[in-house]
Design a protein around this motif. Structure first.
Motif, PDB file in Angstrom:
ATOM      1  N   THR A  57       0.852  -1.187   0.000  1.00 38.05           N
ATOM      2  CA  THR A  57       0.000   0.000   0.000  1.00 38.05           C
ATOM      3  C   THR A  57       0.888   1.238   0.000  1.00 38.05           C
ATOM      4  O   THR A  57       2.114   1.125   0.029  1.00 38.05           O
ATOM      5  CB  THR A  57      -0.965   0.003   1.209  1.00 38.05           C
ATOM      6  N   LYS A  58       0.299   2.385  -0.010  1.00 39.08           N
ATOM      7  CA  LYS A  58       1.017   3.655   0.064  1.00 39.08           C
ATOM      8  C   LYS A  58       1.021   4.127   1.519  1.00 39.08           C
ATOM      9  O   LYS A  58       0.061   3.883   2.261  1.00 39.08           O
ATOM     10  CB  LYS A  58       0.351   4.727  -0.815  1.00 39.08           C
ATOM     11  N   THR A  59       2.078   4.822   1.916  1.00 44.09           N
ATOM     12  CA  THR A  59       2.172   5.306   3.292  1.00 44.09           C
ATOM     13  C   THR A  59       0.994   6.219   3.639  1.00 44.09           C
ATOM     14  O   THR A  59       0.495   6.175   4.769  1.00 44.09           O
ATOM     15  CB  THR A  59       3.501   6.049   3.529  1.00 44.09           C
ATOM     16  N   ALA A  60       0.550   7.016   2.697  1.00 47.45           N
ATOM     17  CA  ALA A  60      -0.566   7.938   2.939  1.00 47.45           C
ATOM     18  C   ALA A  60      -1.878   7.213   3.220  1.00 47.45           C
ATOM     19  O   ALA A  60      -2.807   7.806   3.778  1.00 47.45           O
ATOM     20  CB  ALA A  60      -0.735   8.869   1.741  1.00 47.45           C
ATOM     21  N   ASP A  61      -1.964   5.938   2.850  1.00 45.18           N
ATOM     22  CA  ASP A  61      -3.204   5.180   3.054  1.00 45.18           C
ATOM     23  C   ASP A  61      -3.287   4.519   4.430  1.00 45.18           C
ATOM     24  O   ASP A  61      -4.290   3.882   4.746  1.00 45.18           O
ATOM     25  CB  ASP A  61      -3.347   4.101   1.971  1.00 45.18           C
ATOM     26  N   GLY A 138      10.281   5.078  -0.635  1.00 47.27           N
ATOM     27  CA  GLY A 138       9.603   6.262  -1.177  1.00 47.27           C
ATOM     28  C   GLY A 138       8.305   6.467  -0.445  1.00 47.27           C
ATOM     29  O   GLY A 138       8.281   6.572   0.770  1.00 47.27           O
ATOM     30  N   ASP A 139       7.203   6.497  -1.186  1.00 50.05           N
ATOM     31  CA  ASP A 139       5.885   6.647  -0.554  1.00 50.05           C
ATOM     32  C   ASP A 139       5.129   5.334  -0.517  1.00 50.05           C
ATOM     33  O   ASP A 139       3.919   5.305  -0.282  1.00 50.05           O
ATOM     34  CB  ASP A 139       5.069   7.721  -1.268  1.00 50.05           C
ATOM     35  N   SER A 140       5.847   4.220  -0.702  1.00 51.94           N
ATOM     36  CA  SER A 140       5.210   2.897  -0.717  1.00 51.94           C
ATOM     37  C   SER A 140       5.649   2.054   0.470  1.00 51.94           C
ATOM     38  O   SER A 140       6.781   2.169   0.940  1.00 51.94           O
ATOM     39  CB  SER A 140       5.592   2.146  -1.999  1.00 51.94           C
ATOM     40  N   ILE A 141       4.758   1.195   0.902  1.00 52.34           N
ATOM     41  CA  ILE A 141       5.084   0.186   1.908  1.00 52.34           C
ATOM     42  C   ILE A 141       5.218  -1.126   1.145  1.00 52.34           C
ATOM     43  O   ILE A 141       4.302  -1.543   0.431  1.00 52.34           O
ATOM     44  CB  ILE A 141       4.018   0.113   3.001  1.00 52.34           C
ATOM     45  N   VAL A 142       6.379  -1.749   1.312  1.00 50.64           N
ATOM     46  CA  VAL A 142       6.739  -2.908   0.509  1.00 50.64           C
ATOM     47  C   VAL A 142       6.907  -4.118   1.421  1.00 50.64           C
ATOM     48  O   VAL A 142       7.496  -4.022   2.497  1.00 50.64           O
ATOM     49  CB  VAL A 142       8.056  -2.621  -0.256  1.00 50.64           C
ATOM     50  N   LEU A 143       6.400  -5.246   0.986  1.00 49.33           N
ATOM     51  CA  LEU A 143       6.553  -6.497   1.723  1.00 49.33           C
ATOM     52  C   LEU A 143       7.958  -7.026   1.516  1.00 49.33           C
ATOM     53  O   LEU A 143       8.443  -7.110   0.395  1.00 49.33           O
ATOM     54  CB  LEU A 143       5.514  -7.511   1.220  1.00 49.33           C
ATOM     55  N   GLY A 144       8.606  -7.361   2.606  1.00 50.03           N
ATOM     56  CA  GLY A 144       9.946  -7.958   2.503  1.00 50.03           C
ATOM     57  C   GLY A 144      11.057  -7.076   2.967  1.00 50.03           C
ATOM     58  O   GLY A 144      10.963  -5.954   3.274  1.00 50.03           O
TER      59      GLY A 144
END
Length: 144
Positions: A57-61, A138-144
């Protein structure tokens, strides 16, 4: 030369030029007797960097003091900039968690509630949620 012959000759010449351009695109100029050629990727347009793989998801969410459930992952933000990831499967009976509300991650099956750090807030679950590694890119939350 007749007009039709001129048009045909011009078309053949143009086709040969296009074919020659296509077969030489990406070839490295020969230098010092080296006849090996390499191909280059076509030029890219500027702009933004590619999206990271495994985006959840995005950090803003993800609201501060709450979280979101995205498929098999729960992402919470207990404090500003502190993101945590968990399995969206309840540790009590394996049901899918269905909401994050009022500071807890909730299971609809038997009423278990988990804190934003994955610990048990209310049973019948006795084990915390299984952690999943998440990172911010960046502005994304990434799995892993």
């Amino acid at each position: 030369m007749r007009r039709s012959q001129f048009i045909i000759s011009a078309g053949i010449g143009l086709g040969a030029s296009v074919l020659a351009a296509c077969t030489t695109y990406g070839k490295k100029p020969e230098a010092s007797g080296d006849t090996a050629s390499t191909t280059k990727a076509p030029p890219t347009t500027g702009g933004t960097a590619p999206e990271p793989a495994n985006i959840v998801t995005k950090t803003a969410d993800v609201p501060v003091g709450s979280g979101v459930i995205v498929g098999e992952v729960v992402v919470t933000q207990p404090a500003a900039g502190d993101f945590k990831g968990f399995s969206s499967t309840c540790t009590h009976a394996g049901c899918s968690l269905n909401e994050v509300a009022d500071g807890t991650i909730n299971c609809p099956c038997h009423g278990s509630k988990f804190n934003l750090d994955g610990s048990v807030a209310q049973g019948p679950a006795t084990k915390p949620l299984v952690s999943k590694a998440v990172t911010v890119q960046g502005d994304s939350i990434v799995l892993g």
